[in-house]
Design an enzyme around this catalytic site. Structure first.
Site, short mmCIF file in Angstrom:
data_model
loop_
_atom_site.label_atom_id
_atom_site.label_comp_id
_atom_site.label_asym_id
_atom_site.label_seq_id
_atom_site.Cartn_x
_atom_site.Cartn_y
_atom_site.Cartn_z
N ASP A 49 -1.26 6.88 -7.11
CA ASP A 49 -2.09 6.53 -8.28
C ASP A 49 -3.42 7.29 -8.25
OD1 ASP A 49 -3.20 5.13 -6.19
OD2 ASP A 49 -3.22 3.18 -7.19
N SER A 50 -3.63 8.10 -7.20
CA SER A 50 -4.74 9.04 -7.21
C SER A 50 -4.60 10.01 -8.39
CB SER A 50 -4.80 9.81 -5.88
OG SER A 50 -3.53 10.31 -5.54
N ASP A 88 3.76 5.18 -6.55
CA ASP A 88 2.81 4.07 -6.40
C ASP A 88 2.95 3.03 -7.50
OD1 ASP A 88 1.16 3.99 -4.18
OD2 ASP A 88 -0.33 5.39 -5.03
N LYS A 118 5.41 2.17 -3.59
CA LYS A 118 4.35 1.83 -2.63
C LYS A 118 3.40 0.85 -3.29
CE LYS A 118 0.85 4.77 -1.38
NZ LYS A 118 -0.37 4.03 -1.79
N GLU A 120 -0.31 -1.64 -2.32
CA GLU A 120 -1.42 -1.88 -1.39
C GLU A 120 -1.49 -3.35 -1.02
OE1 GLU A 120 -5.11 -0.34 -2.98
OE2 GLU A 120 -4.22 1.64 -3.37
N GLU A 186 -4.89 3.94 5.76
CA GLU A 186 -5.93 4.81 5.20
C GLU A 186 -7.31 4.51 5.80
OE1 GLU A 186 -5.91 5.32 0.96
OE2 GLU A 186 -7.83 6.40 0.97
O1 KIV Z 1 -2.70 7.41 -4.40
C1 KIV Z 1 -2.64 8.11 -3.39
O2 KIV Z 1 -2.72 9.34 -3.43
C2 KIV Z 1 -2.47 7.44 -2.11
C3 KIV Z 1 -2.69 8.27 -0.89
C4 KIV Z 1 -4.15 8.39 -0.67
C5 KIV Z 1 -1.97 7.74 0.28
O3 KIV Z 1 -2.21 6.28 -2.06
#
Ligand code: KIV
Length: 271
Positions: A49-50, A88, A118, A120, A186
């Protein structure tokens, strides 16, 4: 053959089997072209989600939507036939209830064809992870610094004081016991990253954690130097930001001087 029939070269089970073995190489990708360039070099591509910050200019990951993750997940799946692709779950798509998380995880998997999702969180998310895993959704956890909680906790590294360690290790254990095949760790103190990796049965993927983790991940655009400033944990393997700057400046000056396009870049008349 449809995207669902295609057998990917690297599976979730392959990644899970790498605990304590050859480090798992991971990078982020959001577009088909970048996924294609990275595919042969990595075991796992994360559609993180970056994407909100890297591609869409958002200030953090909080504004990222399911629709964004699906669109970028589909693009990465088209570009990367080999790597295990994980997408994500964005902020707000899994926290309210196990059933809400299930519906959104199914949507991500069905609409992108990705191998896993994924999310969090630590012990508080373990019941949700168990619910998904027991219903056929491979889940990657994410502990330590959790960027979706920036409005609560900021971006400071975790575990730099010994008294924080037990809680973070307990979170990683709860996520692993719930069935996550791997966990991103992280921005934690390096000694904690190593101890946590030894304390959990699943694969740990470090980002600003420790070389002792079972694998590593970086945001690709950080790693190739597209941003002027990057977090301490980023190693810049290229300087594409300055290369693009120089190329654009040369292009602009040649356009203004009418040196571009030259004859070889134009079409002649045909008889
Ligand atoms: O969103 C992302 O890029 C991430 C990485 C920093 C692991 O979760």
């Amino acid at each position: 053959m449809s995207k669902f029939e295609r057998q990917r070269a690297v599976t979730v089970r392959d990644i899970a089997a790498r605990k304590g073995k050859e480090p798992v190489v991971c990078l982020t990708a959001y577009t088909a072209l970048v996924a294609q360039l990275l595919d042969q070099h990595v075991d796992l591509l994360l559609v993180g989600d970056s994407v909100g910050m890297v591609i869409h200019g958002l200030p953090n990951t909080v504004g990222v939507t399911m629709e964004m993750m699906i669109l970028h997940g589909q693009a990465v799946m088209r570009g990367a036939p080999q790597a295990c692709v994980v997408v994500d779950m964005p902020f707000g798509s899994y926290e309210a209830s196990k059933e809400h998380a299930m519906a959104n995880a199914v949507r991500l998997m069905q609409e992108t064809g990705c191998a896993a999702v994924k999310l969090e969180g630590g012990a508080e998310m373990a019941p949700t992870i168990e619910f998904l895993v027991k219903r056929g959704i491979p889940v990657m956890g994410h502990v330590g610094l959790q960027p979706q909680s920036v409005n609560m906790h900021g971006y400071a590294a975790k575990g730099r004081k010994r008294e924080e360690w037990d809680g973070i290790i307990a979170d990683a254990q709860a996520v692993a016991e719930a069935g996550a095949f791997a966990t991103v760790v992280e921005a934690v103190a390096a000694d904690l990253g190593a101890e946590l990796t030894a304390a959990v049965p699943n694969v740990t993927i470090g980002i600003g954690a420790s070389a002792a983790c079972d694998g590593q991940i970086l945001v690709t655009e950080d790693m190739i130097g597209l941003f002027a400033s990057t977090p301490t944990f980023v190693k810049r393997y290229a300087e594409w930001g300055s290369a693009i700057d120089e190329a654009a400046a040369n292009y602009a000056s040649e356009v203004k001087a009418r040196r571009f396009p030259a004859e070889e870049h134009t079409y002649s008349m045909r008889d």
